[in-house]
Enzyme design. Structure first.
Site, PDB file in Angstrom:
ATOM      1  N   ARG A  79       1.332  13.771  -7.998  1.00  0.00           N
ATOM      2  CA  ARG A  79       0.932  15.176  -7.905  1.00  0.00           C
ATOM      3  C   ARG A  79       0.942  15.866  -9.267  1.00  0.00           C
ATOM      4  O   ARG A  79       1.786  15.562 -10.111  1.00  0.00           O
ATOM      5  CB  ARG A  79       1.855  15.929  -6.940  1.00  0.00           C
ATOM      6  CG  ARG A  79       1.676  15.496  -5.495  1.00  0.00           C
ATOM      7  CD  ARG A  79       2.716  16.127  -4.573  1.00  0.00           C
ATOM      8  NE  ARG A  79       2.432  15.773  -3.183  1.00  0.00           N
ATOM      9  CZ  ARG A  79       2.833  14.627  -2.611  1.00  0.00           C
ATOM     10  NH1 ARG A  79       3.549  13.750  -3.298  1.00  0.00           N
ATOM     11  NH2 ARG A  79       2.523  14.352  -1.354  1.00  0.00           N
ATOM     12  N   HIS A 173      -1.470   1.177  -5.368  1.00  0.00           N
ATOM     13  CA  HIS A 173      -0.728   1.716  -4.222  1.00  0.00           C
ATOM     14  C   HIS A 173      -0.503   0.591  -3.216  1.00  0.00           C
ATOM     15  O   HIS A 173      -0.971   0.641  -2.073  1.00  0.00           O
ATOM     16  CB  HIS A 173      -1.514   2.863  -3.597  1.00  0.00           C
ATOM     17  CG  HIS A 173      -0.674   3.888  -2.917  1.00  0.00           C
ATOM     18  ND1 HIS A 173       0.176   3.574  -1.883  1.00  0.00           N
ATOM     19  CD2 HIS A 173      -0.545   5.222  -3.133  1.00  0.00           C
ATOM     20  CE1 HIS A 173       0.775   4.679  -1.471  1.00  0.00           C
ATOM     21  NE2 HIS A 173       0.363   5.693  -2.225  1.00  0.00           N
ATOM     22  N   ASP A 239      10.215   8.833  -0.067  1.00  0.00           N
ATOM     23  CA  ASP A 239       9.019   9.195  -0.826  1.00  0.00           C
ATOM     24  C   ASP A 239       9.558   9.768  -2.131  1.00  0.00           C
ATOM     25  O   ASP A 239       9.580  10.976  -2.350  1.00  0.00           O
ATOM     26  CB  ASP A 239       8.167  10.215  -0.071  1.00  0.00           C
ATOM     27  CG  ASP A 239       6.806  10.444  -0.731  1.00  0.00           C
ATOM     28  OD1 ASP A 239       6.561   9.825  -1.801  1.00  0.00           O
ATOM     29  OD2 ASP A 239       6.016  11.239  -0.202  1.00  0.00           O
ATOM     30  N   GLU A 289       5.095   1.854  -6.373  1.00  0.00           N
ATOM     31  CA  GLU A 289       4.016   2.290  -7.262  1.00  0.00           C
ATOM     32  C   GLU A 289       4.556   2.478  -8.677  1.00  0.00           C
ATOM     33  O   GLU A 289       5.343   3.382  -8.937  1.00  0.00           O
ATOM     34  CB  GLU A 289       3.410   3.591  -6.749  1.00  0.00           C
ATOM     35  CG  GLU A 289       2.978   3.539  -5.293  1.00  0.00           C
ATOM     36  CD  GLU A 289       2.922   4.919  -4.666  1.00  0.00           C
ATOM     37  OE1 GLU A 289       2.314   5.829  -5.258  1.00  0.00           O
ATOM     38  OE2 GLU A 289       3.517   5.098  -3.585  1.00  0.00           O
TER      39      GLU A 289
END
Length: 325
Positions: A79, A173, A239, A289
């Site tokens: 992000r 990913h 996450d 990732e």
């Protein structure tokens, strides 16, 4: 060593190619030209094939999945706060696609492109040029090279050059599931003493937190044990981004292990079930990732993801398979 190519499907009138590289140990990786995707990762043990990553067998699932299975994400993974950033006091504003923020480079990122491709003895190179999509400055020429060697190592090299100062921080990913047992029974070790604090929109606050309790994977721990430790924090999934270096992590079962290496400073882990949304918290795989820390452009100590005009940059992620006795 061999490389095979076949048509996997089509996007409009464009063919999507699948490449399969196989080494002398019968270990293989399969790759798609769509999103320069790592489609499969197979090993042969005692005459039995085992797939080590969660994958689909048709192009429609890759197009439609929100989970980005195995795809190249970018030009910037993660992000960017408020979908804006500055380079040398010049501000750039992009179109948000995740609340107020930009996620994975926008709705026209590398994960939605069908790459040109060519194969060599033990490698495949995917190439694509992006030109200002999603508000990023500059024409960006990207090459992604997958290599498999006879030491059972998969190397992904990301190379880019641009005509205008811009950003570049891609990743693969990929979702690992290294055995037939439940992902919660598989063990994870992360070489990290710190992880990122984030706000309610999953944007880094700038603080680094110590890896304790649920976030402590300095020694091997079952993923399920970590998930149990999250419950008192009112969390049900991982996450999260860990600060890593060189040998970032290992995921293993009783039978095999994969070691992950990177020349950048971050690794995001994400628990998911990418094939069954109705499964709730019964996760089937773990995304790992490797990248610079998310929102690095807005934090001075998170890593330099600025690619200057006329320069070239390369990043390398490596994954080594080991059979365990």
């Amino acid at each position: 060593m061999s490389v095979e190519r076949k048509v996997f499907g089509k996007i409009g009138t464009q063919p999507v190619y699948l490449y399969k590289i196989t080494n002398k140990n019968q270990m293989s990786i399969s790759l798609l030209s769509y999103a320069a995707t790592w489609q499969d990762f197979e090993v042969v043990e005692d005459g039995q094939k085992h797939s080590l990553i969660e994958h689909f067998d048709n192009i429609d699932d890759y197009i439609n999945t929100p989970y980005q299975n195995g795809k190249t994400i970018g030009r910037v993974a993660g992000r960017i706060k408020d979908a804006r950033f500055s380079i040398d006091n010049v501000e750039y504003k992009m179109k948000p696609n995740d609340g107020n923020n930009l996620l994975h480079g926008g709705n026209n990122g590398l994960q939605y492109q069908n790459f040109d491709s060519e194969s060599f003895d033990n490698s495949v190179i995917f190439s694509h040029t992006v030109n200002g999509e999603d508000g990023f400055p500059g024409i960006l020429k990207v090459k992604i090279k997958y290599t498999l060697n006879d030491d059972n190592e998969v190397t992904i090299t990301y190379t880019a050059e641009t005509d205008h100062d811009t950003l570049f921080n891609p990743t693969c990913h990929v979702y690992f599931d290294v055995d037939d047992e439940n992902i919660k029974q598989q063990q994870l070790q992360i070489n990290a003493k710190k992880f990122l604090d984030v706000d309610d929109e999953k944007i880094p606050t700038g603080k680094l937190l110590s890896t304790i309790n649920a976030y402590d994977f300095k020694n091997f721990k079952k993923i399920g044990q970590g998930l149990k430790q999250l419950k008192p924090l009112n969390k049900v999934e991982y996450d999260d981004t860990f600060v890593v270096a060189n040998k970032a992590a290992t995921i293993k079962s009783e039978h095999r292990a994969i070691d992950l290496y990177t020349d950048r400073n971050g690794m995001v882990i994400f628990t998911a079930n990418t094939k069954d949304k109705a499964s709730g918290n019964n996760y089937s795989s773990l995304a790992m990732e490797l990248q610079y820390l998310p929102d690095a452009i807005n934090h001075n100590d998170f890593g330099n993801i600025v690619l200057k005009a006329g320069q070239k940059v390369s990043y390398t992620n490596k994954y080594k398979y080991r059979k365990l006795d």
